[in-house]
Design a protein around this motif. Structure first.
Motif, PDB file in Angstrom:
ATOM      1  N   TYR A  99      36.525  40.426  39.679  1.00  0.00           N
ATOM      2  CA  TYR A  99      37.001  39.039  39.552  1.00  0.00           C
ATOM      3  C   TYR A  99      35.853  38.049  39.765  1.00  0.00           C
ATOM      4  O   TYR A  99      35.654  37.128  38.963  1.00  0.00           O
ATOM      5  CB  TYR A  99      38.111  38.789  40.567  1.00  0.00           C
ATOM      6  N   ILE A 110      41.761  36.048  34.263  1.00  0.00           N
ATOM      7  CA  ILE A 110      41.480  36.493  35.634  1.00  0.00           C
ATOM      8  C   ILE A 110      42.522  35.993  36.631  1.00  0.00           C
ATOM      9  O   ILE A 110      42.537  36.440  37.782  1.00  0.00           O
ATOM     10  CB  ILE A 110      40.063  36.081  36.091  1.00  0.00           C
ATOM     11  N   LYS A 121      34.312  35.528  36.934  1.00  0.00           N
ATOM     12  CA  LYS A 121      34.409  34.097  37.246  1.00  0.00           C
ATOM     13  C   LYS A 121      33.038  33.443  37.214  1.00  0.00           C
ATOM     14  O   LYS A 121      32.882  32.287  36.785  1.00  0.00           O
ATOM     15  CB  LYS A 121      35.052  33.905  38.615  1.00  0.00           C
ATOM     16  N   SER A 141      38.142  45.483  42.600  1.00  0.00           N
ATOM     17  CA  SER A 141      38.959  44.370  42.122  1.00  0.00           C
ATOM     18  C   SER A 141      38.331  43.012  42.414  1.00  0.00           C
ATOM     19  O   SER A 141      38.194  42.167  41.531  1.00  0.00           O
ATOM     20  CB  SER A 141      40.356  44.442  42.745  1.00  0.00           C
ATOM     21  N   TYR A 148      36.727  42.224  31.691  1.00  0.00           N
ATOM     22  CA  TYR A 148      37.710  42.166  32.766  1.00  0.00           C
ATOM     23  C   TYR A 148      38.869  43.118  32.483  1.00  0.00           C
ATOM     24  O   TYR A 148      39.288  43.883  33.360  1.00  0.00           O
ATOM     25  CB  TYR A 148      38.227  40.739  32.946  1.00  0.00           C
ATOM     26  N   LYS A 194      44.776  38.393  38.803  1.00  0.00           N
ATOM     27  CA  LYS A 194      44.372  39.109  40.021  1.00  0.00           C
ATOM     28  C   LYS A 194      45.317  38.858  41.191  1.00  0.00           C
ATOM     29  O   LYS A 194      45.746  39.804  41.859  1.00  0.00           O
ATOM     30  CB  LYS A 194      42.951  38.741  40.423  1.00  0.00           C
TER      31      LYS A 194
END
Length: 292
Positions: free
Chosen positions: A92, A273, A96, A88, A132, A276
Motif C-alpha cells: 500500500y 488502494i 501510494k 500488505s 497493486y 486496503k
C-alpha cells in the motif's frame, strides 16, 4: 489450521509493516534473495536441471530452518517471523508513493520490470494499479493462505517460491531455461490464491461485473494467475488495464483487461488502494470470530 498465528502475523503487519532490522540482522526475504544470487553466481548454467537444483536446494534449506523454528512454542515469536511474509502495508505504501512522489517515474521503476523512461502519467497510474492488484495475491493473500494451512513452514516455502520467480522466472535469454522450473512452480502455488484475490476484490468493491467477468478477461493473460486479480480490479474500477507495454526495449502487445476507460488517473489509483482498509477489517474481524 493456524488461524491464531495468522491473526497475530497479519495484525503485526497491519500495525508496523516492514520492520527495519538492526544492521547485524537481515530481513528473511533478503536472505532468500542472497542465496539465489550466490547459487546463480557459483552454479549458473542455461539448463532447466540447474534451475531445478537451485529451487530444490533453497526449498530444502527453508524447510529445515522453518521446521526447527516451528518447534519454538511461542506464538508471538512465530507471528513476528510470519509477518515478514505478508506485505500488505508495504505494498500500500509503495503504490501510494507513486502518486504522491515528485518523481513518479522513479517511484514506479522500483516496483515494476517494464520500461519506465517513456511512460506517460496514465501509463504510470496503470502500472501502479496492475502492480497493486497482482501483488495483493503474491504479497498478501497467497502467504496468508499457506500460513493458514501449513503454519510458518508453509508461509516461508511459498515466499521462497515467489522470490525465486521474481528473480529468475523471466522469459528471456538468460533465464528461459534456468528459471523455468521456478516459474512453473510459482504458477502452481498461486493458482488458488490468485482466484481468491479476484473474488475478494469483487466482494470489497461490491462489483457484480467484476465477479461475473474477471475470469473471462483474466484467462487472456499469459500468466495463468496474474490476469485474474488485475481483471477484477479493472472491472471494479470501470477502467481498462493491460494493453501494449514495453519490456527491456521491446513492446509486448498485451490484451486489455476490463471494459472501461484507458486513460488512467491518480484518482483511479487512490480508489484501487482504498480497498486496503476494508480488506484489513474483513480479514482481522473474520479471523477473530473464528478463533474466539
Amino acid at each position: 489450521m493456524y488461524l491464531e498465528l495468522l491473526f497475530f502475523a497479519y495484525l503485526i503487519d497491519f500495525i508496523f509493516g516492514e520492520f527495519h532490522l538492526i544492521k547485524t540482522l537481515y530481513h528473511p526475504i533478503i536472505l532468500l534473495g542472497n542465496y539465489i544470487k550466490w547459487f546463480e553466481k557459483k552454479f549458473y548454467k542455461d539448463t532447466i536441471f540447474r534451475g531445478f537444483l537451485l529451487t530444490i536446494s533453497l526449498l530444502s534449506l527453508v524447510f529445515i530452518v522453518t521446521f526447527l523454528l516451528s518447534k519454538i512454542d511461542n506464538i508471538y515469536f512465530q507471528a513476528l517471523l510470519c509477518s515478514f511474509t505478508i506485505s500488505s502495508k508495504m505494498l500500500y505504501d509503495s503504490v501510494k508513493e507513486v502518486i504522491s512522489s515528485d518523481n513518479p517515474k522513479y517511484a514506479i521503476s522500483m516496483l515494476v520490470s517494464r520500461d519506465t523512461k517513456e511512460m506517460s502519467e496514465s501509463d504510470i497510474n496503470k502500472a501502479a494499479i496492475e502492480t497493486y492488484a497482482e501483488n495483493l495475491s503474491d504479497g498478501v493473500i497467497a502467504p496468508m493462505f499457506y500460513l493458514a494451512f501449513f503454519g510458518i513452514v508453509g508461509a516461508f516455502i511459498y515466499k521462497a517460491i515467489n522470490t525465486l520467480d521474481s528473480m529468475v522466472g523471466y522469459r528471456n535469454e538468460k533465464y528461459e531455461n534456468f528459471g523455468k522450473f521456478a516459474a512453473k512452480l510459482d504458477d502452481v502455488a498461486n493458482y488458488i490464491p490468485a482466484r481468491i484475490t479476484a473474488l475478494l476484490i469483487s466482494l470489497l468493491f461490491f462489483s457484480k461485473t467484476a465477479f461475473q467477468k474477471f475470469y473471462t478477461y483474466g484467462k487472456k493473460h499469459e500468466s495463468p494467475n496474474a490476469g485474474h486479480p488485475i481483471s477484477a480490479m479493472a472491472l471494479a474500477l470501470n477502467i481498462s488495464l493491460g494493453g501494449p507495454t514495453s519490456y527491456f526495449g521491446k513492446v509486448k502487445e498485451k490484451p486489455y483487461f476490463g471494459e472501461g476507460k484507458k486513460e488512467i488517473k491518480k484518482e483511479d489509483v487512490k480508489k484501487a488502494i482504498s480497498i486496503k482498509l476494508k480488506m484489513d477489517i474483513l480479514i482481522l474481524a473474520s479471523l477473530l470470530l473464528l478463533i474466539v
